[in-house]
Write a protein that holds these residues in place. Structure first.
Motif, mmCIF file in Angstrom:
data_model
loop_
_atom_site.group_PDB
_atom_site.id
_atom_site.type_symbol
_atom_site.label_atom_id
_atom_site.label_comp_id
_atom_site.label_asym_id
_atom_site.label_seq_id
_atom_site.Cartn_x
_atom_site.Cartn_y
_atom_site.Cartn_z
ATOM 1 N N THR A 317 0.991 -1.255 -0.030
ATOM 2 C CA THR A 317 0.040 0.056 0.004
ATOM 3 C C THR A 317 0.863 1.269 -0.004
ATOM 4 O O THR A 317 0.543 2.332 -0.879
ATOM 5 C CB THR A 317 -1.001 0.192 1.062
ATOM 6 O OG1 THR A 317 -1.696 -1.240 1.294
ATOM 7 C CG2 THR A 317 -1.923 1.071 1.156
ATOM 8 N N LEU A 325 1.241 7.359 4.570
ATOM 9 C CA LEU A 325 0.122 7.287 5.180
ATOM 10 C C LEU A 325 0.063 7.315 6.881
ATOM 11 O O LEU A 325 0.967 6.894 7.211
ATOM 12 C CB LEU A 325 -0.756 5.996 4.625
ATOM 13 C CG LEU A 325 -0.961 5.837 3.207
ATOM 14 C CD1 LEU A 325 -1.204 4.293 2.666
ATOM 15 C CD2 LEU A 325 -2.175 6.765 2.894
ATOM 16 N N VAL A 329 -4.951 4.581 8.615
ATOM 17 C CA VAL A 329 -5.203 3.903 7.008
ATOM 18 C C VAL A 329 -4.614 2.786 7.309
ATOM 19 O O VAL A 329 -5.255 1.605 6.550
ATOM 20 C CB VAL A 329 -4.663 4.949 6.165
ATOM 21 C CG1 VAL A 329 -5.063 4.470 4.533
ATOM 22 C CG2 VAL A 329 -5.576 6.350 6.217
ATOM 23 N N LEU A 331 -4.045 0.655 9.672
ATOM 24 C CA LEU A 331 -5.037 -0.245 10.342
ATOM 25 C C LEU A 331 -5.975 -0.553 9.472
ATOM 26 O O LEU A 331 -6.580 -1.953 9.414
ATOM 27 C CB LEU A 331 -5.546 0.497 11.722
ATOM 28 C CG LEU A 331 -6.361 -0.125 12.564
ATOM 29 C CD1 LEU A 331 -5.679 -1.632 12.807
ATOM 30 C CD2 LEU A 331 -7.077 0.562 13.674
ATOM 31 N N SER A 332 -6.782 0.311 8.612
ATOM 32 C CA SER A 332 -7.732 -0.161 7.788
ATOM 33 C C SER A 332 -7.328 -1.148 6.700
ATOM 34 O O SER A 332 -8.103 -2.022 6.353
ATOM 35 C CB SER A 332 -8.585 0.982 7.509
ATOM 36 O OG SER A 332 -7.820 1.512 6.340
ATOM 37 N N VAL A 333 -6.250 -0.927 6.366
ATOM 38 C CA VAL A 333 -5.626 -1.892 5.175
ATOM 39 C C VAL A 333 -5.466 -3.374 5.863
ATOM 40 O O VAL A 333 -5.888 -4.450 5.319
ATOM 41 C CB VAL A 333 -4.145 -1.592 4.840
ATOM 42 C CG1 VAL A 333 -3.591 -2.486 4.010
ATOM 43 C CG2 VAL A 333 -4.427 -0.148 4.083
ATOM 44 N N MET A 335 -7.381 -4.472 8.593
ATOM 45 C CA MET A 335 -8.557 -4.883 8.972
ATOM 46 C C MET A 335 -9.485 -5.328 7.803
ATOM 47 O O MET A 335 -10.450 -5.793 7.846
ATOM 48 C CB MET A 335 -9.384 -3.592 9.762
ATOM 49 C CG MET A 335 -8.886 -3.491 11.220
ATOM 50 S SD MET A 335 -9.386 -4.802 12.163
ATOM 51 C CE MET A 335 -11.124 -5.081 11.996
ATOM 52 N N SER A 336 -9.049 -5.159 6.418
ATOM 53 C CA SER A 336 -9.901 -5.555 5.423
ATOM 54 C C SER A 336 -9.885 -7.024 5.739
ATOM 55 O O SER A 336 -9.209 -7.463 5.374
ATOM 56 C CB SER A 336 -9.004 -4.943 4.210
ATOM 57 O OG SER A 336 -9.677 -5.509 3.015
ATOM 58 N N GLU A 338 -11.344 -8.745 7.677
ATOM 59 C CA GLU A 338 -11.170 -9.020 9.441
ATOM 60 C C GLU A 338 -12.643 -8.873 9.887
ATOM 61 O O GLU A 338 -13.281 -7.789 9.352
ATOM 62 C CB GLU A 338 -10.014 -8.642 10.001
ATOM 63 C CG GLU A 338 -8.624 -8.959 9.488
ATOM 64 C CD GLU A 338 -8.312 -10.314 9.776
ATOM 65 O OE1 GLU A 338 -8.950 -10.894 10.610
ATOM 66 O OE2 GLU A 338 -7.428 -10.855 9.229
ATOM 67 N N LYS A 339 -12.861 -9.664 10.675
ATOM 68 C CA LYS A 339 -14.153 -9.268 11.912
ATOM 69 C C LYS A 339 -13.909 -8.214 12.493
ATOM 70 O O LYS A 339 -12.672 -7.834 13.027
ATOM 71 C CB LYS A 339 -14.421 -10.621 12.772
ATOM 72 C CG LYS A 339 -14.992 -11.472 12.104
ATOM 73 C CD LYS A 339 -15.242 -12.593 13.017
ATOM 74 C CE LYS A 339 -15.876 -13.887 12.474
ATOM 75 N NZ LYS A 339 -16.281 -14.930 13.504
ATOM 76 N N PRO A 340 -14.825 -7.243 12.633
ATOM 77 C CA PRO A 340 -14.427 -6.137 13.390
ATOM 78 C C PRO A 340 -13.907 -6.223 14.895
ATOM 79 O O PRO A 340 -13.268 -5.422 15.611
ATOM 80 C CB PRO A 340 -15.856 -5.146 13.517
ATOM 81 C CG PRO A 340 -16.536 -5.545 12.197
ATOM 82 C CD PRO A 340 -16.172 -7.077 12.135
ATOM 83 N N VAL A 343 -10.480 -5.897 15.865
ATOM 84 C CA VAL A 343 -9.634 -4.688 15.595
ATOM 85 C C VAL A 343 -8.363 -4.463 16.700
ATOM 86 O O VAL A 343 -7.432 -4.155 16.770
ATOM 87 C CB VAL A 343 -10.561 -3.525 15.685
ATOM 88 C CG1 VAL A 343 -11.291 -3.263 16.815
ATOM 89 C CG2 VAL A 343 -9.927 -2.222 15.301
#
Lengths: 387, 287
Positions: A317, A325, A329, A331-333, A335-336, A338-340, A343
């Motif tokens: 990324t 970044l 951001v 972290l969101s990569v 988390m893609s 994954e179950k919330p 986190v």
């Protein structure tokens, strides 16, 4: 001065260039009885610096030893290597028949350390402690001695995998500390490695085992030294250059570590350049981005084990976003997909990965932004994994 | 945690300058974690706090393209020129249904000065939000609805609830507000601790069956073999139980661990132990 372009192994002798400030500082610290801790990213020249220090101390009449633990993953391997290196370096007390017999006995006892499955030591702890104590007794402490231990954290990390309650790791660290604490010892140590020993020990609540060491850092070459290195390399191969061109090359590399300067130069030599210009530098740079010289940066990620995949996601990324970044951001990569509910676990994973990538020189943190430390590495990554 | 996200987003929205480009927000949480309720409460709070905003709630299940969003926005006519806050529940549907070009168009629309402020919810972080080429890459400030703690779970139940029974039931459920409601409902119905579990399994029987039926037969075989063993089985135990070879089992074991159907515990010298990750599915197989 004629220097050879040596890529990969530590450079020694006349091929070592620059680092005059760092060498001077290290010498001052060693002369005033400090033992040192050098953590720096891979490929920055730690081992080369250590060997340069050894060379200098040898000319001053010190006894010097270099121990590389990179390939060692067992306690037995560690002891064997230590004994061999200390013996070869002449660190033992005056060798008499008794001492010689003691060394032989210790070697035999090391061989008897049983290695069970996955490197587990099955012999009683008490015998091991005696062995280490006996080894300690053999070391001569009354003459100036410089012992470099490379990649101690890497070795201890490997050992940790088979050391369920950290007992062995704790013991070795305490033992090394006890060697440094011998009254009026003239033995100085340098521990260097890409994995931070302070972070490693701190994570195991063993920070006290290294708190006597003076931290010492190493980063890119100064502009002047980087210029000197590249221009010396050009002269050694009779390649024509101008000041502007050297500066252009250094600007392009941005992170002026000897390794990157060396690989760029190596490319220019491969291109049979007689005189280098901007076009040649651009071509060499582009070829490096798709070549195998930088493959080691990818291969090294296998050492991250379960963190290799998250590390690759982050690097992929970031290779597409030169400006960098923010952490959320990244972290969101991760988390893609994954179950919330994961986190917190992923967040912890991210912290570990970013630490490792920063320690290893892949990334740098500027305020709240993470970017690739080297545009060359970033462009290589983009070329290899995104294009 | 729920209140933290609520107050954080509310504060940021109320600070937005009407003439600036606003920051979109995304609330991510599992099914039943309270996302829709949070969006509704935010909408209410925004409208009550400031006369400068008007809110519009959209159900993502009914959004098939940008036109649906435009039509909904047009339906709000406001002579006072209030800034619109668009609350888009389950944006997952939109991200799956609409291509990147359409998503870019929506992004362009909301990333303008004075444009509607987007607050969305999703079940998970989709690749459409994290792939660099995607329209909504690095567009949202993401807020994660974390699982409730055991204490939070129990605090949401009536004070006279049998905490021990409630705790045992909650161990089988995801830590969401919906699970707490399920637990409460079962305890009201049940007459004993044993019946609690029976009722729970009964309630989720349909969804457990659907999930089980969707797995390959070999995965079903492995799950059936592991169900009786809460602590799991090592590979050797699985071989004996299923009468399959390591070669037949290992590829599925790896896949099932990767998909989080199984947990792999690696301790000691005896190799890994595999156990089911979903205690409710395990109970369904045992009933």
């Amino acid at each position: 001065m004629c220097i050879s372009n040596r890529i990969g192994p530590p450079v020694e002798g006349d091929n070592f260039y620059g680092r005059s400030k760092e060498i001077a500082l290290a010498n001052r610290l060693l002369d005033s009885m400090h033992s040192l801790l050098l953590s720096a990213p891979r490929r920055i020249g730690k081992s080369s610096l250590a060997k340069k220090l050894i060379q200098e101390k040898q000319t001053q009449g010190w006894t010097c030893v270099y121990i590389d633990l990179e390939e060692i993953s067992t306690e037995q391997g560690f002891l064997k290597l230590m004994i061999e290196a200390l013996e070869k370096g002449g660190v033992w007390k005056q060798i008499t028949g008794t001492v010689s017999q003691e060394i032989k006995t210790i070697r035999e006892r090391v061989e008897k350390i049983s290695i069970g499955p996955v490197g587990v030591n099955l012999t009683p702890r008490a015998n091991d402690e005696n062995l280490y104590n006996d080894l300690k007794e053999l070391i001569q402490h009354d003459k100036d001695t410089f012992i470099v231990v490379d990649e101690l954290s890497l070795f201890l990390g490997n050992l940790l995998r088979s050391d369920e309650n950290n007992a062995k790791v704790k013991f070795i660290l305490n033992w090394l500390r006890s060697l440094r604490q011998v009254s009026q010892t003239k033995v100085r140590w340098l521990f260097c490695g890409s994995v931070g020993l302070k972070n490693f020990t701190s994570a195991l609540n063993l920070g006290y085992t290294v708190n006597d060491l003076t931290e010492f850092s190493l980063d890119e070459l100064s502009r002047e030294e980087a210029y000197g290195l590249l221009s010396s390399l050009c002269r050694s191969e009779s390649i024509g250059y101008s000041d502007d061109i050297i500066h252009y090359a250094l600007d392009k590399l941005y992170w002026k570590i000897p390794y990157f300067i060396q690989v760029l130069f190596s490319k220019l030599v491969e291109m049979n350049c007689k005189d280098i210009d901007k076009k040649a530098i651009d071509i060499a740079y582009r070829q490096l981005c798709s070549d195998s010289y930088l493959r080691t940066w990818s291969e090294r990620l296998s050492e991250y084990r379960e963190l290799e995949i998250p590390a690759r996601k982050i690097l992929k990324t970031l290779s597409q976003k030169p400006e960098g970044l923010k952490r959320d951001v990244l972290l969101s990569v991760l988390m893609s997909g994954e179950k919330p509910s994961q986190v917190e676990l992923v967040d912890l994973q991210l912290s570990r990965v970013l630490d490792m990538l920063e320690n290893d020189g892949y990334l740098i943190k500027k305020e709240s932004i993470r970017t690739f430390r080297s545009p060359l590495l970033r462009d290589y990554w983009y070329e290899r994994y995104v294009q | 945690m729920y209140n933290d996200i609520h107050s954080r987003i509310l504060k940021e929205i109320l600070r937005e300058n009407p003439r600036d480009i606003a920051q979109p927000h995304l609330i991510v949480g599992e099914n039943g974690s309270g996302k829709t309720t949070l969006l509704k409460q935010l909408g209410q709070a925004i409208q009550n706090s400031s006369g400068a905003f008007k809110t519009l709630m959209l159900d993502g299940r009914k959004v098939f393209g940008n036109q649906d969003i435009s039509d909904a926005l047009s339906s709000i006519s406001d002579s006072h020129k209030k800034r619109i806050v668009l609350l888009l529940d389950d944006i997952d549907y939109y991200l799956e249904r609409c291509d990147n070009t359409e998503q870019f168009a929506l992004r362009a629309k909301v990333m303008q000065a004075g444009a509607p402020i987007l607050i969305a919810s999703a079940n998970s972080v989709k690749p459409q939000l994290t792939n660099y080429e995607s329209a909504f890459f690095d567009a949202f400030r993401i807020h994660y609805l974390r699982p409730l703690t055991s204490e939070e779970n129990l605090s949401l139940l009536p004070p006279d609830t049998d905490q021990e029974r409630a705790g045992k039931l909650m161990a089988y459920l995801p830590r969401t507000i919906q699970s707490v409601q399920t637990c409460k409902s079962i305890l009201e119905q049940s007459t004993s601790a044993q019946q609690d579990l029976d009722l729970l399994v009964q309630r989720f029987s349909e969804s457990c069956k659907m999930r089980f039926d969707s797995y390959p037969h070999q995965a079903q075989r492995i799950l059936c073999a592991l169900a009786p063993y809460e602590q799991g089985l090592p590979l050797q135990g699985l071989r004996e139980s299923t009468r399959q070879t390591s070669g037949q089992l290992s590829p599925y074991l790896k896949l099932m661990v990767d998909k989080n159907l199984l947990l792999k515990d690696v301790k000691g010298l005896r190799g890994a132990t595999y156990r089911m990750s979903d205690p409710l599915l395990r109970q369904w197989l045992l009933h």
